[in-house]
Design a protein around this motif. Structure first.
Motif, short mmCIF file in Angstrom:
data_model
loop_
_atom_site.label_atom_id
_atom_site.label_comp_id
_atom_site.label_asym_id
_atom_site.label_seq_id
_atom_site.Cartn_x
_atom_site.Cartn_y
_atom_site.Cartn_z
N VAL A 1 -21.17 -34.03 28.31
CA VAL A 1 -20.66 -33.15 27.59
C VAL A 1 -21.83 -32.52 26.82
O VAL A 1 -22.74 -33.07 26.13
CB VAL A 1 -19.65 -33.53 26.52
CG1 VAL A 1 -19.17 -32.55 25.92
CG2 VAL A 1 -18.66 -34.28 27.54
N LEU A 2 -21.90 -31.10 27.20
CA LEU A 2 -23.11 -30.27 26.51
C LEU A 2 -22.58 -29.50 25.30
O LEU A 2 -23.47 -29.30 24.26
CB LEU A 2 -23.86 -29.54 27.69
CG LEU A 2 -24.01 -29.90 28.76
CD1 LEU A 2 -24.63 -28.95 29.72
CD2 LEU A 2 -25.19 -30.83 28.48
N ALA A 3 -21.37 -29.11 25.33
CA ALA A 3 -20.62 -28.41 24.22
C ALA A 3 -19.10 -28.87 24.00
O ALA A 3 -18.59 -28.91 25.04
CB ALA A 3 -20.83 -26.92 24.52
N GLY A 4 -18.88 -28.69 23.00
CA GLY A 4 -17.44 -29.22 22.65
C GLY A 4 -16.96 -30.37 21.90
O GLY A 4 -18.02 -31.24 21.86
N ARG A 5 -15.89 -30.66 21.67
CA ARG A 5 -15.62 -31.99 20.89
C ARG A 5 -14.06 -32.22 21.21
O ARG A 5 -13.31 -31.36 21.59
CB ARG A 5 -15.89 -32.02 19.43
CG ARG A 5 -15.01 -31.16 18.78
CD ARG A 5 -15.35 -30.96 17.32
NE ARG A 5 -14.61 -29.97 16.30
CZ ARG A 5 -13.25 -30.16 15.73
NH1 ARG A 5 -12.96 -31.34 15.95
NH2 ARG A 5 -12.84 -29.22 15.15
N GLY A 6 -13.63 -33.55 20.93
CA GLY A 6 -12.23 -33.83 21.33
C GLY A 6 -12.06 -35.06 21.50
O GLY A 6 -12.75 -36.00 20.98
N THR A 7 -10.98 -35.38 22.46
CA THR A 7 -10.75 -37.06 22.72
C THR A 7 -10.60 -37.29 23.88
O THR A 7 -10.34 -36.40 24.79
CB THR A 7 -9.61 -37.41 21.84
OG1 THR A 7 -8.32 -36.46 22.59
CG2 THR A 7 -9.56 -37.17 20.59
N VAL A 8 -10.85 -38.58 24.42
CA VAL A 8 -10.74 -39.19 25.93
C VAL A 8 -9.84 -40.28 25.89
O VAL A 8 -10.15 -41.27 24.98
CB VAL A 8 -12.14 -39.51 26.49
CG1 VAL A 8 -13.13 -40.36 25.69
CG2 VAL A 8 -11.90 -40.07 27.82
N LEU A 9 -8.84 -40.16 26.65
CA LEU A 9 -7.96 -41.24 26.66
C LEU A 9 -8.38 -41.98 27.88
O LEU A 9 -8.27 -41.57 29.06
CB LEU A 9 -6.62 -40.96 26.94
CG LEU A 9 -5.29 -41.84 27.04
CD1 LEU A 9 -5.41 -42.84 25.83
CD2 LEU A 9 -4.07 -41.39 27.33
N ALA A 10 -8.84 -43.19 27.64
CA ALA A 10 -9.38 -44.08 28.72
C ALA A 10 -8.34 -45.27 29.14
O ALA A 10 -8.83 -46.19 27.87
CB ALA A 10 -10.73 -44.41 28.87
N ASP A 11 -7.89 -45.63 29.95
CA ASP A 11 -6.99 -46.89 30.02
C ASP A 11 -5.67 -46.45 28.91
O ASP A 11 -4.87 -45.54 29.03
CB ASP A 11 -7.59 -47.99 29.90
CG ASP A 11 -8.38 -48.47 31.01
OD1 ASP A 11 -7.98 -48.27 32.03
OD2 ASP A 11 -9.51 -48.72 30.68
#
Length: 291
Positions: free
Chosen positions: A44-54
């Motif tokens: 990820v070079l730019a941005g923010r947020g969330t990742v749902l893994a499993d």
């Protein structure tokens, strides 16, 4: 997906994806649940947020690395701008187990249910990984002698550098924050030793002489997973490893993982991976020579 942003290599025998580099400028490809039959490295070079893994959710910001394993369900939601590059590779193209002495990333970047799949990077670290990915893109854009060998070499460099960064951060962990409870290491050791025979949260609370509620709370705080999810994920990781690295019958794998009923194991696997054990094996392959 914009074809101009995708460079890929297809296995001429199976006609399936072997290797891909995908440059993205938004989250439209990631905001639905994905389950790939290959490993994914997302820079990820730019941005923010969330990742749902499993079943767990993790935050990320710009200059982050997200690593995901075979058929690991994930979904990424950004808050505004989202830009970066993703590298995918099938285990038939590059087998982590076969190259474990050269690239010690299995258990560091992938298949580690005790740590977040997200690694925060510095600007220099981001540029180091990005440079290698750009070399992969350049190689994919040309047809030249020994292309596969060059691609694998660059992929090794990418995984080695990413592993070094993450392991280096582990070494610094605890210097400015309180150390996690000793019970966490006891829990990890207990799961690693007994996950094939002990499948319930209560088994481990009794083993460690602590209430299930207390142990579950500690697990949720420090691993971002319930105790049951932690145990389940460890069983699934081993099941996947056995399915794509060995020629053992599914029935035998089920038995070795503590399931007396092959069909119950298949339902258990499918409920967490969304495909059957046999379909998993058929789509990721297996290596008898390295069983």
């Amino acid at each position: 997906m914009d074809d101009d942003n995708v460079l890929e290599l297809v296995n001429p025998q199976t006609k399936s994806l072997a290797f891909k580099v995908y440059t993205f400028n938004d989250d439209r490809h990631f905001c639905i649940l994905n389950k790939y039959n290959y490993f994914s490295v997302i820079l990820v070079l730019a941005g923010r947020g969330t990742v749902l893994a499993d079943v767990s959710e993790y935050n990320f910001t710009e200059n982050s690395l997200i690593c995901l394993s075979l058929y690991q369900p994930f979904e990424i939601k950004s808050k505004g701008e989202f830009r970066g590059v993703m590298v995918n590779f099938h285990p038939e193209f590059f087998c982590l187990h076969k190259h474990r002495n050269e690239v010690s990333c299995n258990g560091v970047l992938f298949n580690n249910n005790y740590e977040s799949p997200v690694t925060s990077l510095g600007i220099v670290e981001t540029q180091l990984l990005l440079t290698t990915i750009m070399q992969l893109k350049t190689e994919l854009q040309q047809v030249a002698v020994a292309q596969l060998e060059v691609l694998i070499s660059y992929l090794k460099i990418l995984l080695i550098n990413a592993s070094r960064i993450k392991m280096g951060q582990r070494g610094l962990a605890g210097t400015s924050v309180p150390k996690p409870p000793v019970i966490l290491n006891d829990l990890k050791d207990a799961i690693e030793q007994h996950f094939k025979s002990l499948h319930s949260a209560g088994d481990y609370s009794r083993l460690l002489n602590i209430s299930t509620a207390a142990l579950n709370k500690i697990s949720k705080i420090h691993f971002n997973k319930t105790l049951s999810a932690l145990i389940t994920d460890r069983i699934i990781i081993e099941a996947k490893r056995q399915l794509y690295l060995t020629a053992k019958p599914v029935k035998l794998i089920a038995y070795e993982l503590g399931f007396t009923d092959e069909f119950y194991f298949s339902r258990f696997f499918k409920s967490h991976v969304a495909i059957s054990p046999q379909f998993f094996r058929d789509t990721v392959g297996f290596d008898k020579a390295n069983a």
